[in-house]
Design an enzyme around this catalytic site. Structure first.
Site, PDB file in Angstrom:
ATOM      1  N   PRO A  87       0.698   1.676  -2.864  1.00 23.00           N
ATOM      2  CA  PRO A  87       0.296   2.084  -1.508  1.00 23.00           C
ATOM      3  C   PRO A  87      -1.166   1.777  -1.206  1.00 23.00           C
ATOM      4  O   PRO A  87      -1.573   1.795  -0.057  1.00 23.00           O
ATOM      5  CB  PRO A  87       0.565   3.590  -1.495  1.00 23.00           C
ATOM      6  CG  PRO A  87       0.830   3.995  -2.888  1.00 23.00           C
ATOM      7  CD  PRO A  87       1.194   2.782  -3.671  1.00 23.00           C
ATOM      8  N   GLU A 114       1.415   8.331 -10.887  1.00 28.97           N
ATOM      9  CA  GLU A 114       0.314   8.505  -9.931  1.00 28.97           C
ATOM     10  C   GLU A 114      -0.439   7.205  -9.659  1.00 28.97           C
ATOM     11  O   GLU A 114      -1.322   7.152  -8.832  1.00 28.97           O
ATOM     12  CB  GLU A 114      -0.672   9.545 -10.449  1.00 28.97           C
ATOM     13  CG  GLU A 114      -0.092  10.938 -10.557  1.00 28.97           C
ATOM     14  CD  GLU A 114       0.337  11.504  -9.216  1.00 28.97           C
ATOM     15  OE1 GLU A 114      -0.474  11.466  -8.278  1.00 28.97           O
ATOM     16  OE2 GLU A 114       1.478  11.971  -9.112  1.00 28.97           O
ATOM     17  N   ARG A 151      14.652 -14.594   3.368  1.00 32.04           N
ATOM     18  CA  ARG A 151      15.247 -15.026   4.647  1.00 32.04           C
ATOM     19  C   ARG A 151      14.438 -16.136   5.330  1.00 32.04           C
ATOM     20  O   ARG A 151      14.909 -16.739   6.298  1.00 32.04           O
ATOM     21  CB  ARG A 151      15.492 -13.838   5.581  1.00 32.04           C
ATOM     22  CG  ARG A 151      14.295 -13.040   5.950  1.00 32.04           C
ATOM     23  CD  ARG A 151      14.689 -11.650   6.399  1.00 32.04           C
ATOM     24  NE  ARG A 151      15.573 -11.647   7.564  1.00 32.04           N
ATOM     25  CZ  ARG A 151      15.186 -11.911   8.803  1.00 32.04           C
ATOM     26  NH1 ARG A 151      13.924 -12.214   9.044  1.00 32.04           N
ATOM     27  NH2 ARG A 151      16.049 -11.872   9.792  1.00 32.04           N
ATOM     28  N   ASP A 166       8.160 -10.156  14.281  1.00 31.46           N
ATOM     29  CA  ASP A 166       6.754  -9.794  14.491  1.00 31.46           C
ATOM     30  C   ASP A 166       6.108  -9.326  13.199  1.00 31.46           C
ATOM     31  O   ASP A 166       6.734  -8.710  12.365  1.00 31.46           O
ATOM     32  CB  ASP A 166       6.644  -8.667  15.523  1.00 31.46           C
ATOM     33  CG  ASP A 166       6.946  -9.164  16.920  1.00 31.46           C
ATOM     34  OD1 ASP A 166       7.329  -8.343  17.760  1.00 31.46           O
ATOM     35  OD2 ASP A 166       6.790 -10.378  17.163  1.00 31.46           O
TER      36      ASP A 166
HETATM   37  N1  ADE Z   1       4.575   2.209  -4.185  1.00 34.43           N
HETATM   38  C1  ADE Z   1       4.595   3.455  -3.640  1.00 34.43           C
HETATM   39  N2  ADE Z   1       4.479   3.392  -2.309  1.00 34.43           N
HETATM   40  C2  ADE Z   1       4.365   2.066  -1.991  1.00 34.43           C
HETATM   41  C3  ADE Z   1       4.198   1.340  -0.785  1.00 34.43           C
HETATM   42  N3  ADE Z   1       4.110   1.961   0.409  1.00 34.43           N
HETATM   43  N4  ADE Z   1       4.133  -0.021  -0.855  1.00 34.43           N
HETATM   44  C4  ADE Z   1       4.191  -0.656  -2.046  1.00 34.43           C
HETATM   45  N5  ADE Z   1       4.351  -0.024  -3.216  1.00 34.43           N
HETATM   46  C5  ADE Z   1       4.429   1.323  -3.203  1.00 34.43           C
END
Ligand code: ADE
Length: 220
Positions: A87, A114, A151, A166
């Site tokens: 993330p 984590e 794709r 988009d």
């Molecule tokens: N691992 C946990 N959340 C994620 C996300 N939003 N994008 C990529 N890998 C992740």
């Protein structure tokens, strides 16, 4: 094009890949998907893939060495990229999917817990997030990226389908400071000594500083 996924749940995406356009693309030999179990690259008897974070704090951090060993075992194609799914990565966009579709190979590391020991940066081409939200692991993001890229490969979609889409424009993501776990020394990539100091105040300051730095760096 070849996709390699590093994960501790090598069967988790089976049913998805055995259906839909992915199945068709594999059957037509336009793409190949290979799962690699990170646990197979541990050397201790408990097959440990995570450990506590240096400097303290909740949760467990994915260890670096099993990932390093797994990556070494993968045969590399000419045009190949290693991507960490997290993330805290750069936002995945349609633009990015287009650039990946030009590669021969995309190696995706699906983290859990984590976070991954921050020295993973030394091993990857880039860190990618599929959106500003936190999932429990990188397996679903890996599937999202494979689908978005596959794709765009000529022949994967029937011509009645449109490959146009988009791209995301909003890039508001939560960012963490870099995390480290054992070993303290791996290659010549040391853990920042401040995290070994036991001084919680300076660790907090260091983390705040590096969180901001990472955010700035990501915006470039
Ligand atoms: N691992 C946990 N959340 C994620 C996300 N939003 N994008 C990529 N890998 C992740």
């Amino acid at each position: 094009m070849e996709f390699d996924i590093l994960t501790i749940f090598p069967n988790i995406l089976d049913s998805y890949f055995k259906e839909t356009i992915i199945k068709r693309a594999v059957k037509k030999r336009l793409i190949q998907i290979q799962m690699h179990n990170i646990r197979d690259f541990t050397v201790d008897k408990h097959h440990t893939v995570d450990d506590r974070p240096y400097g303290g704090g909740p949760g467990m951090i994915f260890k670096l060495e099993p990932i390093f060993r797994a990556l070494k075992k993968i045969n590399r194609r000419k045009k190949s990229k290693i991507v960490l799914l997290t993330p805290t990565g750069k936002q995945f966009t349609q633009q990015k999917a287009k650039s990946y579709a030009k590669l021969d190979q995309l190696i995706l590391i699906a983290g859990r817990y984590e976070g991954v020991d921050a020295r993973v940066e030394k091993l990857v081409s880039e860190k990618i997030s599929i959106g500003p939200y936190v999932l429990s692991g990188g397996e679903l993001p890996a599937a999202v990226i494979i689908e978005a890229v596959a794709r765009l490969i000529p022949g994967v979609l029937g011509h009645e389908d449109s490959a146009k889409s988009d791209s995301f424009t909003i890039n508001k993501e939560y960012l963490e400071y870099p995390q480290y776990t054992r070993p303290v020394k791996f290659k010549n990539w040391p853990v920042p000594t401040i995290l070994l100091s036991g001084n919680h105040k300076s660790i907090e300051l260091w983390r705040n500083k590096n969180s901001k730095k990472a955010r700035k760096k990501r915006k470039k």
